[in-house]
Design an enzyme around this catalytic site. Sequence first.
Site, PDB file in Angstrom:
ATOM      1  N   ASP A  75       5.887  98.582  68.853  1.00  0.00           N
ATOM      2  CA  ASP A  75       4.510  98.896  68.455  1.00  0.00           C
ATOM      3  C   ASP A  75       3.493  98.356  69.460  1.00  0.00           C
ATOM      4  O   ASP A  75       3.789  97.446  70.250  1.00  0.00           O
ATOM      5  CB  ASP A  75       4.209  98.361  67.045  1.00  0.00           C
ATOM      6  N   ASP A 105       2.662  95.221  77.301  1.00  0.00           N
ATOM      7  CA  ASP A 105       2.993  94.628  75.975  1.00  0.00           C
ATOM      8  C   ASP A 105       3.536  95.706  75.050  1.00  0.00           C
ATOM      9  O   ASP A 105       2.802  96.231  74.237  1.00  0.00           O
ATOM     10  CB  ASP A 105       1.736  93.969  75.406  1.00  0.00           C
ATOM     11  N   GLU A 137       5.543  94.236  65.248  1.00  0.00           N
ATOM     12  CA  GLU A 137       5.458  92.864  65.765  1.00  0.00           C
ATOM     13  C   GLU A 137       4.006  92.412  65.766  1.00  0.00           C
ATOM     14  O   GLU A 137       3.698  91.269  65.434  1.00  0.00           O
ATOM     15  CB  GLU A 137       6.014  92.803  67.199  1.00  0.00           C
ATOM     16  N   HIS A 359      -3.373  93.986  75.065  1.00  0.00           N
ATOM     17  CA  HIS A 359      -4.378  94.264  74.022  1.00  0.00           C
ATOM     18  C   HIS A 359      -5.737  94.676  74.585  1.00  0.00           C
ATOM     19  O   HIS A 359      -6.675  94.891  73.840  1.00  0.00           O
ATOM     20  CB  HIS A 359      -4.570  93.066  73.075  1.00  0.00           C
TER      21      HIS A 359
HETATM   22 ZN   LIG Z   1       3.848  91.870  72.513  1.00  0.00          ZN
END
Ligand SMILES: [Zn+2]
Length: 388
Positions: A75, A105, A137, A359
Amino acid sequence: MSDLARTRAILADLVAFPTVSADSNLQLITYASDLLSSAGARLSVSLDPSGTKANLFATIGPEGDGGIVLSGHSDVVPVEGQDWSSDPFTLTERDGKLYGRGTCDMKGFIAASLAMAPRFAAARLARPLHFAFTYDEEVGCLGGQALVAELAKAGIKPSVAIVGEPTLMGVIEGHKGCYEYTTEFTGMDGHGSQPDKGVNAVEYAVRYVMRLLELGEELKTRAPAGSRFSPPWTTVQVGRMAGGNARNTIAGQCSVEWEMRPVHTDDSDHVKAELAAYIDDVLRPAMRNVCAHADIVTHVVGEVQGLLPVSQSEARDIVFELTGAHEAELVSFGTEAGLFQSMGMSAVICGPGSIAQAHKPDEFVEIAQLDACLGMLERLQQQLSAKD
Ligand SMILES: [Zn+2]
């Protein structure tokens, strides 16, 4: 096709699956399953309770315990409100960097692992190699928790986990846990002139928070000797408190959003037990004296276990050998590594790309980082290959 070209092509496909945690990851899991099974891996796919998400656990090499797990979460975090220079779900190259949501990520690591699967399958491995790709996660390691529970139930005991979160291929051997809670106080409202005739939820919440802060001070004295965390002890923190209606009204409701970052599960167990005792022995009986349905309920938002650095670590030794690193650091972000450690495995974090880009808008992974990750996996394949 070179391993790197294959990794890039797979990464482009992975980025195109918009596996934001709130949405399904099934397309990605099906895609990875196809690649792994055509390489000859044995697969186990397990759905979450909603049936819209799945974990994939795959094995190449011999059956049995003592295997090595390559671990990644499927995810990604949302892109809403972020200003991207190119479509976040289309892999785009600029200046030696591959841009797209999840590139560092952590789809870059997953892509490199998948690209190497045929090579692992072609070698005669002396111990099992597992691929563990999880869901959710980013919203509390839900898939990872389900995965370790299933492995335990199935009696599968790998011994090493390499979690490919972005570390610029450095070796990370520890992070604190991240436990998040919301505690709801239900009292009984009433006129402010008659405080004893109601149950003031805000006032009970304040008492609860005071107890939490006392425990926070006590935790400072429980810091493990030689702790390398910053700060060295388990912390507690109240991030948000909301309750009540007006100055002259007894507050019927209050909620407290708080967190704990344990360096050790002994600490989190201690805090939880002390808070539960304070509620059961002091707060709830006093509330119930006035109102039979007054209550205090704590919801667990997420309990991501920490990764405790340990003096003997097979995972660290292996990754040192594979990468040539000889120092391991601690980080402040949470990963699934602590879950593997909790089931008795040795775990370490090492993956391509930097957490600085995770992110964020214009998330990227450098092509050189993917190449370095492939180098690590190639050496792993040589190391695991049975010697004749
Ligand atoms: Zn991660």
